[in-house]
Design a protein around this motif. Structure first.
Motif, short mmCIF file in Angstrom:
data_model
loop_
_atom_site.label_atom_id
_atom_site.label_comp_id
_atom_site.label_asym_id
_atom_site.label_seq_id
_atom_site.Cartn_x
_atom_site.Cartn_y
_atom_site.Cartn_z
N LEU A 44 0.79 -1.33 0.05
CA LEU A 44 -0.01 0.01 0.11
C LEU A 44 0.80 1.19 0.04
N ARG A 45 2.09 1.02 0.65
CA ARG A 45 2.78 2.41 0.91
C ARG A 45 3.39 2.56 -0.47
N THR A 46 4.00 1.62 -1.22
CA THR A 46 4.36 2.09 -2.68
C THR A 46 3.39 2.42 -3.69
N LEU A 47 1.89 1.72 -3.51
CA LEU A 47 1.01 2.38 -4.35
C LEU A 47 0.47 3.88 -4.09
N LEU A 48 0.52 4.22 -2.79
CA LEU A 48 0.15 5.45 -2.50
C LEU A 48 1.33 6.65 -3.12
N TYR A 49 2.56 5.99 -2.95
CA TYR A 49 3.65 6.80 -3.49
C TYR A 49 3.66 7.04 -5.02
N ARG A 50 3.21 6.02 -5.70
CA ARG A 50 3.07 6.14 -6.98
C ARG A 50 1.84 6.57 -7.48
N TYR A 51 0.87 6.87 -6.59
CA TYR A 51 -0.50 7.63 -7.11
C TYR A 51 -0.06 9.20 -6.73
N PHE A 52 0.43 9.50 -5.99
CA PHE A 52 0.97 10.97 -5.88
C PHE A 52 2.12 11.54 -6.46
N PHE A 53 3.33 10.90 -6.44
CA PHE A 53 4.49 11.27 -7.08
C PHE A 53 5.00 10.41 -8.43
N PHE A 54 5.35 11.04 -9.32
CA PHE A 54 5.63 10.95 -10.69
C PHE A 54 7.17 10.34 -10.93
N GLY A 55 8.07 10.57 -9.92
CA GLY A 55 9.10 10.50 -10.47
C GLY A 55 9.75 8.99 -10.79
N TRP A 56 8.85 8.08 -10.31
CA TRP A 56 9.17 6.58 -10.85
C TRP A 56 8.92 6.47 -12.37
N LEU A 57 8.24 7.50 -13.11
CA LEU A 57 7.93 6.96 -14.16
C LEU A 57 9.23 7.41 -15.31
N PHE A 58 9.96 8.29 -14.88
CA PHE A 58 11.10 9.04 -15.90
C PHE A 58 12.22 8.12 -15.42
N ARG A 59 13.20 8.39 -16.67
CA ARG A 59 14.47 7.87 -16.58
C ARG A 59 15.58 9.11 -16.39
N ASP A 60 16.65 8.79 -15.85
CA ASP A 60 17.77 9.90 -15.73
C ASP A 60 18.18 10.04 -17.25
N ALA A 61 18.28 11.26 -17.83
CA ALA A 61 18.70 11.65 -19.28
C ALA A 61 19.82 12.59 -19.25
N SER A 62 20.38 12.57 -18.02
CA SER A 62 21.80 13.39 -17.70
C SER A 62 22.93 12.29 -17.63
N SER A 63 22.96 11.08 -17.85
CA SER A 63 24.24 10.16 -17.89
C SER A 63 23.78 9.07 -18.89
N GLY A 64 25.18 8.59 -19.40
CA GLY A 64 25.05 7.59 -20.14
C GLY A 64 25.61 7.91 -21.53
N THR A 65 25.62 7.22 -22.52
CA THR A 65 25.98 7.55 -23.99
C THR A 65 25.03 8.46 -24.32
N PRO A 66 25.29 9.16 -25.72
CA PRO A 66 24.41 10.05 -26.28
C PRO A 66 23.12 9.11 -26.63
N LEU A 67 23.47 7.99 -27.15
CA LEU A 67 22.29 7.13 -27.66
C LEU A 67 21.50 6.99 -26.47
N GLU A 68 22.12 6.47 -25.37
CA GLU A 68 21.30 6.23 -24.05
C GLU A 68 20.46 7.43 -23.57
N ARG A 69 21.15 8.60 -23.56
CA ARG A 69 20.56 9.84 -23.32
C ARG A 69 19.17 10.11 -24.05
N ALA A 70 19.61 9.80 -25.40
CA ALA A 70 18.39 10.35 -26.61
C ALA A 70 17.28 9.21 -26.11
N ALA A 71 17.57 8.09 -25.79
CA ALA A 71 16.37 6.97 -25.50
C ALA A 71 15.82 7.44 -24.30
N ALA A 72 16.53 7.84 -23.29
CA ALA A 72 15.78 8.12 -21.87
C ALA A 72 14.96 9.49 -22.02
#
Length: 104
Positions: A3-31
């Motif tokens: 339930l704790r994880t569900l509530l977190y995912r219901y109100f906070f959106f950070g888990w949806l996104f990937r880090d686009a500031s690190s990796g190769t240029p191809l990985e950053r573009a994919a992120a």
């Protein structure tokens, strides 16, 4: 899922996104493409935060006017007000994902 994880995912959106500031240029573009695609969920999170903020504000109004406890009502007012900066962050992120071509 817990339930704790569900509530977190219901109100906070950070888990949806990937880090686009690190990796190769191809990985950053994919992120970046992944993040732009996931940005479609940000209006849903904005509505959730707006609804909860309005609900807390109304509870604060009720507690202040009917119950007569202004100190207790301030707890609900401040909690409801915290939805405003949260929504501001989501609006800026959503506009950024829609308007910008990428971090490159």
């Amino acid at each position: 899922m817990a339930l704790r994880t569900l509530l977190y995912r219901y109100f906070f959106f950070g888990w949806l996104f990937r880090d686009a500031s690190s990796g190769t240029p191809l990985e950053r573009a994919a992120a970046w493409r992944h993040n732009r695609n996931q940005a479609r969920w940000l209006p849903t999170y904005m509505r959730r935060w707006m609804f909860c903020g309005a609900l807390f504000y109304l509870v604060g109004l009720f507690v202040e006017s009917v119950v007569g406890a202004p100190l207790l009502s301030s707890l609900f007012y401040v909690t409801g007000l915290m939805s405003v900066p949260g929504n501001a962050v989501m609006v800026v992120a959503w506009i950024g994902f829609k308007a910008l071509s990428g971090p490159f």
